[in-house]
Write a protein that holds these residues in place. Structure first.
Motif, short mmCIF file in Angstrom:
data_model
loop_
_atom_site.label_atom_id
_atom_site.label_comp_id
_atom_site.label_asym_id
_atom_site.label_seq_id
_atom_site.Cartn_x
_atom_site.Cartn_y
_atom_site.Cartn_z
N PRO A 53 -29.60 -111.42 -149.33
CA PRO A 53 -30.36 -110.56 -150.24
C PRO A 53 -31.86 -110.82 -150.05
CG PRO A 53 -28.66 -111.78 -151.43
CD PRO A 53 -28.74 -112.37 -150.06
N VAL A 54 -32.62 -109.72 -150.00
CA VAL A 54 -34.07 -109.81 -149.83
C VAL A 54 -34.73 -108.89 -150.85
CG1 VAL A 54 -36.00 -109.48 -148.21
CG2 VAL A 54 -33.76 -110.22 -147.34
N TRP A 55 -35.80 -109.39 -151.45
CA TRP A 55 -36.57 -108.59 -152.40
C TRP A 55 -37.94 -108.32 -151.80
CZ3 TRP A 55 -33.14 -112.39 -153.76
CH2 TRP A 55 -32.07 -111.97 -154.54
N GLU A 56 -38.35 -107.03 -151.84
CA GLU A 56 -39.59 -106.62 -151.20
C GLU A 56 -40.42 -105.72 -152.11
OE1 GLU A 56 -38.83 -104.82 -147.39
OE2 GLU A 56 -37.37 -106.35 -146.83
N ASP A 57 -41.73 -105.81 -151.91
CA ASP A 57 -42.70 -104.89 -152.52
C ASP A 57 -43.97 -105.03 -151.69
OD1 ASP A 57 -44.45 -103.34 -153.99
OD2 ASP A 57 -43.87 -104.16 -155.93
N ALA A 58 -44.28 -104.03 -150.90
CA ALA A 58 -45.42 -104.06 -149.97
C ALA A 58 -45.26 -105.20 -148.96
CB ALA A 58 -46.74 -104.17 -150.72
N GLY A 59 -44.03 -105.57 -148.69
CA GLY A 59 -43.71 -106.68 -147.80
C GLY A 59 -42.67 -107.56 -148.47
N MET A 60 -42.19 -108.55 -147.74
CA MET A 60 -41.16 -109.42 -148.28
C MET A 60 -41.71 -110.33 -149.37
SD MET A 60 -38.64 -112.10 -146.32
CE MET A 60 -38.21 -110.88 -145.09
N ILE A 61 -41.00 -110.40 -150.49
CA ILE A 61 -41.32 -111.35 -151.55
C ILE A 61 -40.53 -112.63 -151.27
CG2 ILE A 61 -41.21 -111.86 -154.01
CD1 ILE A 61 -41.27 -108.76 -154.46
N VAL A 117 -43.45 -114.71 -158.52
CA VAL A 117 -43.06 -113.41 -157.97
C VAL A 117 -44.24 -112.44 -158.02
CG1 VAL A 117 -41.58 -111.38 -158.29
CG2 VAL A 117 -40.60 -113.69 -158.45
N ARG A 118 -44.93 -112.39 -159.16
CA ARG A 118 -46.08 -111.48 -159.30
C ARG A 118 -47.20 -111.86 -158.32
NH1 ARG A 118 -44.29 -111.36 -164.88
NH2 ARG A 118 -45.50 -113.21 -165.40
N ALA A 119 -47.39 -113.15 -158.11
CA ALA A 119 -48.42 -113.60 -157.15
C ALA A 119 -48.04 -113.18 -155.73
CB ALA A 119 -48.60 -115.11 -157.23
N ALA A 120 -46.75 -113.26 -155.40
CA ALA A 120 -46.29 -112.84 -154.06
C ALA A 120 -46.52 -111.35 -153.85
CB ALA A 120 -44.82 -113.20 -153.88
N ALA A 122 -48.76 -109.47 -155.43
CA ALA A 122 -50.22 -109.26 -155.35
C ALA A 122 -50.74 -109.61 -153.96
CB ALA A 122 -50.93 -110.08 -156.42
N LEU A 123 -50.24 -110.71 -153.39
CA LEU A 123 -50.65 -111.10 -152.04
C LEU A 123 -50.22 -110.05 -151.02
CD1 LEU A 123 -51.96 -113.20 -150.16
CD2 LEU A 123 -49.70 -114.31 -150.03
N ASN A 124 -48.98 -109.58 -151.13
CA ASN A 124 -48.50 -108.54 -150.22
C ASN A 124 -49.37 -107.29 -150.32
OD1 ASN A 124 -46.37 -110.12 -149.36
ND2 ASN A 124 -44.81 -109.02 -150.52
N LYS A 125 -49.68 -106.87 -151.53
CA LYS A 125 -50.46 -105.65 -151.72
C LYS A 125 -51.89 -105.83 -151.24
CE LYS A 125 -47.59 -103.53 -155.19
NZ LYS A 125 -47.43 -103.00 -156.54
N SER A 126 -52.44 -107.01 -151.38
CA SER A 126 -53.81 -107.25 -150.90
C SER A 126 -53.85 -107.22 -149.38
CB SER A 126 -54.35 -108.58 -151.40
OG SER A 126 -53.76 -109.68 -150.73
#
Length: 130
Positions: A53-61, A117-120, A122-126
């Protein structure tokens, strides 16, 4: 009609993994999954590498793997994330990833986990804006 693994959505496959485990590991993975969704309602679930299982948002979390003694959540860019609650307790030697090994009966610091999770995200989106 028989449903094959190929025709199931990633979310259905993760549901199946949690159910098939049938013990504390399934309960823990399900709980962590819920916290990920609470921290990031836009998270996308995927299923990679023959059953992870993988969770992603603007990249892998993170990924969620289950072993005999631990449920391991590996954050793809964990080394770059703030971890004031010191949740990371595994894969600490690498330059990129960091992991949290959850053991049977272990309490989860839910607020610290959701902050991670939120920091991950934010990093992906940045990184994706550049």
């Amino acid at each position: 009609m028989t449903t094959t693994q190929d025709s199931k959505s990633p979310s259905e496959l993760i549901d199946g993994r949690i159910k098939d485990l049938g013990d504390w590991r399934g309960e823990m993975l399900g709980r962590l999954r819920t916290l990920i969704h609470q921290a990031d309602p836009d998270v996308v679930e995927t299923w990679k590498w023959r059953g992870v299982p993988v969770w992603e948002d603007a990249g892998m979390i993170c990924t969620g793997e289950t072993y005999k003694a631990v449920v391991k959540l590996t954050f793809a860019k964990g080394a770059a994330l703030p971890d004031p609650a010191r949740l990371f307790n595994s894969s600490l030697e690498g330059n990129t990833r960091r992991a949290i090994d959850f053991q049977k009966g272990e309490e989860v610091d839910e607020e610290a986990f959701k902050a991670l999770v939120r920091a991950a995200v934010a990093l992906n989106k940045s990184k994706s804006r550049k």
